[in-house]
Write a protein that holds these residues in place. Structure first.
Motif, mmCIF file in Angstrom:
data_model
loop_
_atom_site.group_PDB
_atom_site.id
_atom_site.type_symbol
_atom_site.label_atom_id
_atom_site.label_comp_id
_atom_site.label_asym_id
_atom_site.label_seq_id
_atom_site.Cartn_x
_atom_site.Cartn_y
_atom_site.Cartn_z
ATOM 1 N N LEU A 141 60.894 47.288 36.095
ATOM 2 C CA LEU A 141 61.494 46.083 36.640
ATOM 3 C C LEU A 141 61.799 46.293 38.119
ATOM 4 N N LEU A 142 61.385 45.342 38.939
ATOM 5 C CA LEU A 142 61.773 45.312 40.351
ATOM 6 C C LEU A 142 62.935 44.344 40.469
ATOM 7 N N GLU A 143 64.079 44.838 40.935
ATOM 8 C CA GLU A 143 65.254 43.986 41.042
ATOM 9 C C GLU A 143 65.816 44.108 42.450
ATOM 10 N N TRP A 144 66.155 42.963 43.057
ATOM 11 C CA TRP A 144 66.747 43.042 44.386
ATOM 12 C C TRP A 144 67.792 41.970 44.606
ATOM 13 N N TYR A 145 68.705 42.265 45.558
ATOM 14 C CA TYR A 145 69.836 41.392 45.873
ATOM 15 C C TYR A 145 69.914 41.204 47.373
ATOM 16 N N ARG A 146 70.092 39.937 47.771
ATOM 17 C CA ARG A 146 70.142 39.585 49.188
ATOM 18 C C ARG A 146 71.494 38.952 49.497
ATOM 19 N N VAL A 147 72.294 39.665 50.290
ATOM 20 C CA VAL A 147 73.603 39.173 50.688
ATOM 21 C C VAL A 147 73.418 37.979 51.633
ATOM 22 N N GLY A 148 74.179 36.910 51.383
ATOM 23 C CA GLY A 148 74.087 35.714 52.214
ATOM 24 C C GLY A 148 73.017 34.730 51.791
ATOM 25 N N PHE A 149 72.230 35.058 50.767
ATOM 26 C CA PHE A 149 71.197 34.151 50.257
ATOM 27 C C PHE A 149 71.764 33.340 49.096
ATOM 28 N N ASP A 150 71.261 32.109 48.926
ATOM 29 C CA ASP A 150 71.448 31.407 47.666
ATOM 30 C C ASP A 150 70.119 31.467 46.914
ATOM 31 N N HIS A 151 70.056 30.842 45.738
ATOM 32 C CA HIS A 151 68.848 30.961 44.919
ATOM 33 C C HIS A 151 67.645 30.293 45.572
ATOM 34 N N ARG A 152 67.868 29.242 46.352
ATOM 35 C CA ARG A 152 66.741 28.556 47.001
ATOM 36 C C ARG A 152 66.136 29.428 48.104
ATOM 37 N N ARG A 153 66.990 30.054 48.898
ATOM 38 C CA ARG A 153 66.466 30.926 49.942
ATOM 39 C C ARG A 153 65.769 32.135 49.335
ATOM 40 N N LEU A 154 66.292 32.615 48.197
ATOM 41 C CA LEU A 154 65.644 33.754 47.545
ATOM 42 C C LEU A 154 64.272 33.359 47.001
ATOM 43 N N MET A 155 64.121 32.114 46.546
ATOM 44 C CA MET A 155 62.808 31.655 46.099
ATOM 45 C C MET A 155 61.781 31.773 47.227
ATOM 46 N N ASP A 156 62.202 31.507 48.453
ATOM 47 C CA ASP A 156 61.296 31.656 49.599
ATOM 48 C C ASP A 156 60.816 33.107 49.714
ATOM 49 N N GLU A 157 61.746 34.050 49.571
ATOM 50 C CA GLU A 157 61.363 35.457 49.715
ATOM 51 C C GLU A 157 60.517 35.931 48.536
ATOM 52 N N VAL A 158 60.835 35.453 47.335
ATOM 53 C CA VAL A 158 60.001 35.788 46.176
ATOM 54 C C VAL A 158 58.577 35.289 46.398
ATOM 55 N N THR A 159 58.443 34.095 46.956
ATOM 56 C CA THR A 159 57.122 33.557 47.273
ATOM 57 C C THR A 159 56.388 34.467 48.247
ATOM 58 N N GLU A 160 57.084 34.919 49.279
ATOM 59 C CA GLU A 160 56.469 35.809 50.270
ATOM 60 C C GLU A 160 55.981 37.098 49.626
ATOM 61 N N LEU A 161 56.812 37.698 48.780
ATOM 62 C CA LEU A 161 56.421 38.957 48.144
ATOM 63 C C LEU A 161 55.256 38.750 47.178
ATOM 64 N N ALA A 162 55.342 37.731 46.321
ATOM 65 C CA ALA A 162 54.273 37.491 45.351
ATOM 66 C C ALA A 162 52.953 37.182 46.047
ATOM 67 N N THR A 163 53.011 36.423 47.124
ATOM 68 C CA THR A 163 51.794 36.103 47.873
ATOM 69 C C THR A 163 51.223 37.352 48.532
ATOM 70 N N GLU A 164 52.114 38.197 49.046
ATOM 71 C CA GLU A 164 51.689 39.466 49.653
ATOM 72 C C GLU A 164 50.993 40.352 48.631
ATOM 73 N N LEU A 165 51.499 40.391 47.413
ATOM 74 C CA LEU A 165 50.966 41.298 46.402
ATOM 75 C C LEU A 165 49.777 40.725 45.643
ATOM 76 N N LEU A 166 49.733 39.413 45.479
ATOM 77 C CA LEU A 166 48.700 38.792 44.650
ATOM 78 C C LEU A 166 47.702 37.963 45.434
ATOM 79 N N GLY A 167 48.031 37.619 46.675
ATOM 80 C CA GLY A 167 47.190 36.700 47.432
ATOM 81 C C GLY A 167 45.759 37.138 47.598
#
Length: 329
Positions: A113-139
């Motif tokens: 499991l890859l688990e991470w926490y971003r201080v100052g983020f809400d769930h919507r902003r974290l969705m942006d970063e999840v998109t960036e990571l998934a696109t980086e790894l799967l694109g």
């Protein structure tokens, strides 16, 4: 049998792919200043979610915990939140986790499991970063269109023509029968969540993430788990799940920081376990103390690394990307 199962379940190309993905994950977080951490896999506490089962063992060495039951973690979430409360800042972990009773095409009792926490983020902003990571790894391996964001309510309205926040058990049962969803024995007559889960897994999830990332968000308050609730009519949990090709990849939250509310939710989970004839789980008092001390406003997400590797490799089951799947362990 043992003589034929000593070999790994994958070829060297899969080993190299896993190593490449792990290296790219670490590079992704390094450029963003997110610290890699390592926390214990054993704990005196365990997850209380009635849908999850923990492996238990008994410590038999010297010290005050001799003969005490310890649990293998189902997620590193609780100790990571203790680090956050202690001032760690943004953190991530690549952890081996353990869940009893889970085996199949998309499940293995031990997984990464890859688990991470971003201080100052809400769930919507974290969705942006999840998109960036998934696109980086799967694109480079999966053709991804623009990500889709779909509220829990909108998904049910679009695919089943009902409002999940208002529907009764009777209405959900009629919907299941109409679509030919097999109804397991013992479905409750007074709880909507099991019926919503049944319809979600059988009729909605297979249609999510077709050719693109899809985020399902704003879950019913009763399914908020460790997420904050956002007031409204109805109130919703600030939670999301990520899907690709009908497969759930990640589960994220705008994290609950209220120790009193978290204790109430833990106690409610144990009450649900008692009602189902399941053993109660000991509460994580260390986590509750950390929340009382002050968890910074943050959002966190857990992403199944093995499922991600499976999609990256174009495989159909976890066994095809696990070095030694459960049957060969």
């Amino acid at each position: 049998m043992a003589a034929s199962c000593w070999r790994p379940g994958v070829d060297p190309a899969i080993l190299r792919l896993r190593a490449e993905l792990l290296a790219r994950i670490r590079a992704f977080f390094a450029t963003r200043g997110v610290l890699e951490v390592d926390t214990p896999a054993l704990s005196v506490a365990a997850i209380g979610d009635p849908h999850l089962a923990s492996f238990a063992t008994v410590y038999s060495g010297p010290g005050s915990r001799y003969g005490r039951t310890l649990y293998l973690h189902t997620s590193p979430e609780f100790p990571m939140k203790r680090l956050l409360a202690a001032g760690s800042g943004c953190i991530y972990q690549i952890a081996r986790v353990f869940r009893d009773g889970e085996a199949g095409r998309l499940h293995n009792p031990e997984f990464t499991l890859l688990e991470w926490y971003r201080v100052g983020f809400d769930h919507r902003r974290l969705m942006d970063e999840v998109t960036e990571l998934a696109t980086e790894l799967l694109g480079g391996r999966v053709s991804l269109a623009e990500p889709e964001r779909l509220s829990y309510r909108a998904a049910f309205q679009h695919h089943l023509d009902l409002d999940p926040h208002r529907a009764t058990v009777a209405e959900l049962a009629v919907c299941a029968e109409r679509f030919g969803v097999p109804i397991p024995p013992g479905m409750p007559a007074d709880e909507t969540d099991p019926w919503l889960d049944l319809l979600l897994t059988h009729r909605i999830e297979p249609r999510l993430g077709v050719g693109r990332l899809t985020f399902l968000y704003d879950y019913p308050a009763s399914q908020a788990a460790l997420a904050r609730l956002r007031p409204g009519d109805p109130p919703v949990g600030e939670r999301f799940e990520l899907y690709l090709d009908g497969i759930e990849l990640a589960n994220g939250f705008h994290e609950l920081g209220d120790a009193g509310e978290q204790r109430r939710r833990f106690e409610a989970e144990n009450a649900a376990r008692r009602a189902r004839g399941l053993p109660e789980m000991p509460l994580d008092e260390h986590l509750l103390a950390a929340l009382a001390a002050g968890l910074p406003d943050c959002a966190g997400v857990a992403l199944g690394f093995d499922r991600l590797a499976m999609l990256a490799a174009g495989k159909q089951s976890l066994a095809e990307v696990l070095t030694f799947p459960f049957e060969r362990a």
